[in-house]
Design an enzyme around this catalytic site. Structure first.
Site, PDB file in Angstrom:
ATOM      1  N   GLY A 230       0.832  -1.190   0.000  1.00 22.93           N
ATOM      2  CA  GLY A 230       0.000   0.000   0.000  1.00 22.93           C
ATOM      3  C   GLY A 230       0.872   1.246   0.000  1.00 22.93           C
ATOM      4  O   GLY A 230       2.054   1.202   0.349  1.00 22.93           O
ATOM      5  N   CYS A 231       0.271   2.369  -0.377  1.00 27.71           N
ATOM      6  CA  CYS A 231       1.066   3.608  -0.456  1.00 27.71           C
ATOM      7  C   CYS A 231       1.523   4.040   0.932  1.00 27.71           C
ATOM      8  O   CYS A 231       2.692   4.370   1.134  1.00 27.71           O
ATOM      9  CB  CYS A 231       0.287   4.703  -1.164  1.00 27.71           C
TER      10      CYS A 231
END
Lengths: 335, 335, 335, 335
Positions: free
Chosen positions: C146-147
């Site tokens: 995920g970012c």
């Protein structure tokens, strides 16, 4: 072997971006960056996102003038002398200022000051590749067009070449980077944010540059007087011109889509769109995106053109010109 | 009959907004605006949206000091002398600078310089009405809180009063107007736009102000060392503090919603919300909007508070204080 | 000869950007784009600035599954089945969803739903090259981080590996593109503009992913419970994490600058900075820019990390992983 | 005693703002809010910054129609029937839609649909107080002007009244709130941010409204065909029109400044400026700020006008009209 090059005036927005493009260009070797402020700082300290690990130096022509190609990013009026010095050393120059764009030094004097190097004007080529590609290929001094003229001339060129412009109003909008790096009340975030303001009213100094080039395009050599009004937008990079062309009936017979498609069929950096372009569509590219519309209600043609003012409006167009001057592929390093 | 008043330092963001609020205030008569720049310009030329048709004048105490109430909006360090002069003339003063916020001149000296008027410190009241309302009513000199301390103290007050803060981290975010009107590289539109940057790391000078007031709230008088980190946001007005409170188990038994509801039941300018506040919710108001959450996973309390840094964080809180000092309705002119 | 590839779910922000990067990648040939909306539209109509002249097609595994490499950009929960189908055909997959990031299907079920393909979990490699480079090189299924976890793990990795994190609070800020392309009240311009709002409070579903990876780094295998709070910013691309690390004295002896310099000495996409990074510094790059600070006042370490959530936080990191999986230069096509 | 009032369609941007203004208006009592979405939600939940603690209800004419004054904020085409129902009950109505702005139902049908209540058109008054103040005072049905027509007509009125407009091009720019609350691709933050896009090309449906009113102003009754092109800006509230007027020599003798000063000498909500206005100057006000310029180069007049599209362009102008209809001070509740 790559061509040696230097950027003069690399502390500003357009100079710094030119440095980034040349630093990564396969056929140029960026030897030096000079600056009039921030001397001694590294460019990647000033502009981390450009990632150019070179230091800004004070101008020393003996050292910095020993290159094949130079890009000069000085303010209007301050560039001409440096350009002359570089030309005397045989350096091929792309100048980002307005100093060599106007062919008539009297017009230049009207808007700026007495021209500092009029003897160079005859050899200067106006650096709009879509119009002067062949001459740029042989040029030693290229006057890179202003950002507004670039967008406007690409928007209006096909109509002007056919003598179809009787009258034109250009309502232009630009992001703040067009105002440069100087910190002023006008560029303060709180002034610009949630705002839009016209400026340079009633007559902006980009007007004569546009009029000159539109006049040269007109088959009958008609002189055109245009209304050109820029506005400042709350965004950093991007420029849109909305052009309203009156032609007193002559447009009715013209297939506008065909006219533009033909004019730009082989242009690598002009893109036609059926719906109006947004500046986001061309952000950080050398592309000019254009749409043309007929307003059946009034008989007008409406043409929109969007560019990135720092790229096609300045730095990447300068590299496009350098590519042409050095016989390289026109898109090298700017695709 | 309205009370005569003047704003000293009205060319900056907070001074100008104070002028706007006082110019329309039913119980004050705004007699004069002084400034250290832009003298001779009208405020509605400098800030059209404030619509105050008064001219900025150079300070002349004999003329400008003849008022009942003054708001001083000078930079930290420059305000103290003017405040002393005004107090000597019997003027009641709200000072927007940090000069009278820290009770210990030694702490002040650590962050600013030698205190220019320590003799006034004992009589200065910290102008957070939600905490010191009664003392403000009787005060002649009110030190208006900083914008970050305002939001942080309102966020943490109910927990601090119960001795429930063992440790706290405050991650703060502010719009650009908090950096003031000076045009610098940091406030240039192109620097801020599409960006967020921490600043004042590792220790911002608002920290001691927050620590002082949290310490005074603590029932056991415990000294607290906080981590406070501000960030600059791409917006003009608005400030959010995100407070992470560790309490080593003591919080588990506490009904946080009840605690906050009780603490702020009668506060006209504190608003509780079940979902996290955004700064847009309080834009151009004197309101502080707060939400409190239990993080069951770690046992922490998380408290958010949003204010408008120019309003509740400065100008409208100054007027709120003036209202109290002159026995007026607390919300007059700022609702 | 370039490796054949396809992007599944190319109508969203991350899928479309992945398509752009692969379309221009020298060692991959982008054969097809599938989508669950906008089928039949060309990608350069939907996203002119990506300039990918391919048409979005409805998924047809027989046709689209016949590639060497696939990037799956489906929503969490919807990706797993498609990944299984692709794996059964021998396609090497980078999955942008959360479906294969959590090693324990019970944790996945807690935050999403019953895991649709738990049998693939043992072979899935967590795609953070700075940590799992060697395993990614041999992987057939990579779970792209995920970012928020990407930025947080790169910020905290050097401290976690030394067992120096006793407690950590992560205050995260992201641009709106992180919320995806769906037009909702939350992504409406008027909701976001001039605003900042916390969301996912008190516990965002990226938390377990971060805790899992921090726990795996810890030399003592200690389980860490973190506080992670994201905020929505008025900008399109960019993510900043501000990490507050408590270590109860252990940090006092550590040379933080040295620790980070050593940890990232050979990393092509991690950049250290002495001053706090802004998200503008890394816009449209695969770079994570980090600064680490000691807060002498509290004994804490403060670490900031900035990435572009769509690039290093998703699409360009996916290409970085593909490069590793196919034995290419790690930076090919994303420099 | 305050006049009872209700807002119909209060969930949208303009209806909600009207509710806020009426809720605090000294001479109106806001009895009810109806909505077609979000029924049951409180307005201060949907729009915290408006601070109106009323609940949105489903329309029930028997209950909601029992008021003296109504503001209808329905979409174009949907308003007419409700307006008729309210008029039949004797309610005085300000309608924010386009349904009663065009005097000729045939023109309405061309742009919208068959007019649902043509019998009301003769009694509807076009609600631009600066032009129709006396008629509004006696009106029972006021058609509130569109935001673009408001700015354009105030910009061009003085010239049109003198028959000085031969031809005019209006290049208009608006913030996103003008597009309404619906979450679409066009209003997604990522679409608008760092962008400007023309829309409604070549002919926007506000054009006939502007042409109708300019034609009525012309002393010779000349029909005017205008070019009107709106653009979407990356800001929430604010609208600027840039008007380019051709007059074939007739303007040369006119003192433009005097013409405008005379025309607007007594107007409380029109403000003249020597420099071009920005939309920030009028944010959250009922003011229209105008500058007029002669372009000596082309003989044109250039007029700029800035308004807040939600205020003077909709909600506060509706209240201004209500004030006139009920014999109140024109600025009550909107200063």
């Amino acid at each position: 072997m790559p061509h040696s090059t230097a950027v003069f005036g690399a502390a500003g927005f357009t100079g710094a971006l030119t440095a980034r493009l040349l630093f990564r260009h396969p056929s140029f070797e960026l030897r030096a960056l000079t600056a009039r402020s921030d001397v001694g700082r590294r460019l990647d300290d000033l502009y981390p996102h450009h990632r150019v690990p070179l230091t800004l130096e004070e101008l020393d022509l003996d050292r910095h003038g020993d290159v094949e190609a130079a890009v000069v990013a000085y303010p209007h009026g301050a560039a001409a002398e440096l350009v002359r010095d570089l030309r005397e050393r045989g350096v091929r120059v792309v100048d980002l200022s307005a100093d060599f764009r106007l062919r008539d030094p009297a017009v230049y004097e009207l808007w700026y000051r007495k021209h500092p190097a009029p003897e160079l004007l005859p050899d200067a080529v106006y650096g709009l590749p879509e119009r002067y590609r062949d001459r740029i290929r042989k040029a030693h001094l290229v006057a890179n067009p202003g950002c507004y003229p670039t967008a406007t001339l690409l928007a209006l060129g096909p109509l002007a070449s056919e003598g179809l412009i009787e009258d034109v109003i250009v309502d232009a909008k630009s992001g703040v980077s067009g105002a440069g790096r100087a910190a002023t009340e006008a560029t303060h975030f709180v002034t610009v944010d949630e705002n839009i303001t016209p400026y340079g009213v009633p007559r902006h100094r980009h007007t004569p540059e546009i009029e000159q080039e539109l006049g040269l395009l007109d088959p009958g050599g008609a002189e055109l007087r245009i209304t050109f009004t820029p506005h400042l937008l709350p965004l950093d990079q991007g420029e849109l011109v909305s052009c309203y062309v009156t032609s007193n009936g002559a447009l009715d017979e013209v297939d506008l889509d065909r006219l533009y498609a033909d004019a730009y069929a082989d242009e690598p950096f002009v893109e036609l769109s059926t719906s109006p372009p947004g500046v986001r569509d061309v952000r950080e590219t050398n592309i000019c995106r254009i749409s043309v519309h007929r307003d059946g209600h009034t008989g007008r043609a409406i043409v929109f053109a969007a560019i990135d003012n720092l790229w096609k409006g300045a730095a990447s167009q300068a590299v496009q010109n350098l590519n042409l001057m050095f016989g390289l592929d026109e898109g090298e390093g700017i695709l």
